[in-house]
Write a protein that holds these residues in place. Structure first.
Motif, PDB file in Angstrom:
ATOM      1  N   ALA A   1       0.856  -1.186   0.000  1.00  0.00           N
ATOM      2  CA  ALA A   1       0.000   0.000   0.000  1.00  0.00           C
ATOM      3  C   ALA A   1       0.894   1.238   0.000  1.00  0.00           C
TER       4      ALA A   1
ATOM      5  N   ALA B   1       0.077   4.751  -0.613  1.00  0.00           N
ATOM      6  CA  ALA B   1      -0.760   5.939  -0.773  1.00  0.00           C
ATOM      7  C   ALA B   1       0.115   7.181  -0.895  1.00  0.00           C
TER       8      ALA B   1
ATOM      9  N   SER C   1       3.640   8.184  -6.672  1.00  0.00           N
ATOM     10  CA  SER C   1       3.388   8.000  -8.100  1.00  0.00           C
ATOM     11  C   SER C   1       4.352   6.933  -8.619  1.00  0.00           C
ATOM     12  N   ARG C   2       4.113   6.453  -9.829  1.00  0.00           N
ATOM     13  CA  ARG C   2       4.991   5.434 -10.431  1.00  0.00           C
ATOM     14  C   ARG C   2       6.436   5.911 -10.512  1.00  0.00           C
TER      15      ARG C   2
ATOM     16  N   SER D   1       3.046  -4.039 -11.138  1.00  0.00           N
ATOM     17  CA  SER D   1       2.054  -3.056 -11.589  1.00  0.00           C
ATOM     18  C   SER D   1       1.708  -2.133 -10.422  1.00  0.00           C
TER      19      SER D   1
ATOM     20  N   ASP E   1      -1.449   0.431  -9.306  1.00  0.00           N
ATOM     21  CA  ASP E   1      -2.795   0.896  -9.629  1.00  0.00           C
ATOM     22  C   ASP E   1      -3.502   1.313  -8.342  1.00  0.00           C
ATOM     23  N   ASN E   2      -4.073   2.502  -8.335  1.00  0.00           N
ATOM     24  CA  ASN E   2      -4.828   3.015  -7.189  1.00  0.00           C
ATOM     25  C   ASN E   2      -4.045   2.956  -5.879  1.00  0.00           C
ATOM     26  N   GLY E   3      -2.760   3.282  -5.928  1.00  0.00           N
ATOM     27  CA  GLY E   3      -1.949   3.317  -4.730  1.00  0.00           C
ATOM     28  C   GLY E   3      -1.475   1.968  -4.235  1.00  0.00           C
ATOM     29  N   MET E   4      -1.727   0.902  -5.003  1.00  0.00           N
ATOM     30  CA  MET E   4      -1.310  -0.452  -4.618  1.00  0.00           C
ATOM     31  C   MET E   4      -0.270  -0.956  -5.606  1.00  0.00           C
TER      32      MET E   4
END
Length: 150
Positions: A51, A53, A56-57, A110, A112-115
């Motif tokens: 997680a 939060a 960014s990538r 990957s 996605d959505n902070g995960m």
């Protein structure tokens, strides 16, 4: 704080001293940021889900080196000063290390959505897989069958 004495393991197991050292290191380690799960997807497939939060990538780096996986997050500094009434999202720099077993490779990652999801697979070479050997009286060793891996 609990301490574990793994001395009996050293006396009764041959070649497992490295495993005992890893267990001791993990027992002494404090819970770390960021939170993560390690999932068993199938017999030879694993997944690490972290997680992250507020990241960014571009702020996340994943490196594999020999039998270790390093996940690093470096948060870029905000140019504008913010005043928080409550700050519950840490979004601080981190470095998480995972010790990988022999023949475990990272296949995909990957975000996605902070995960952050990292998929791993254990690929044991054919030469190291168990084989059933026939017993005869001569010098020849004959392989009867090769057990199928699931």
């Amino acid at each position: 704080m609990r301490t574990f004495d793994l001395t009996p393991l050293y006396r009764s197991a041959i070649g497992f001293d490295r495993l005992a050292n890893l267990l001791e290191q993990r027992a002494d380690a404090q819970p770390s940021y960021p939170p993560y799960n390690i999932e068993l997807v199938s017999e030879n497939n694993y997944r690490i889900v972290m997680a992250l939060a507020g990241f960014s990538r571009a702020e996340i780096e994943i490196i594999t080196e020999r039998d270790a996986l390093h996940v690093t997050g470096r948060k870029q500094k905000d140019e504008q000063q913010k005043t928080f009434l409550h700050r519950g999202i840490a979004a601080r720099d981190f470095e998480q290390r995972f010790q990988l077993a022999n023949h475990v490779k990272v296949t995909t990652a990957s975000f996605d959505n902070g995960m952050l999801t990292i998929d791993l697979v254990r690929e044991v070479p054919e030469a190291l897989k168990p084989r059933k050997i026939a017993i005869d009286g001569g010098e020849n060793v004959q392989v009867i069958e090769q057990p199928q891996a699931a």
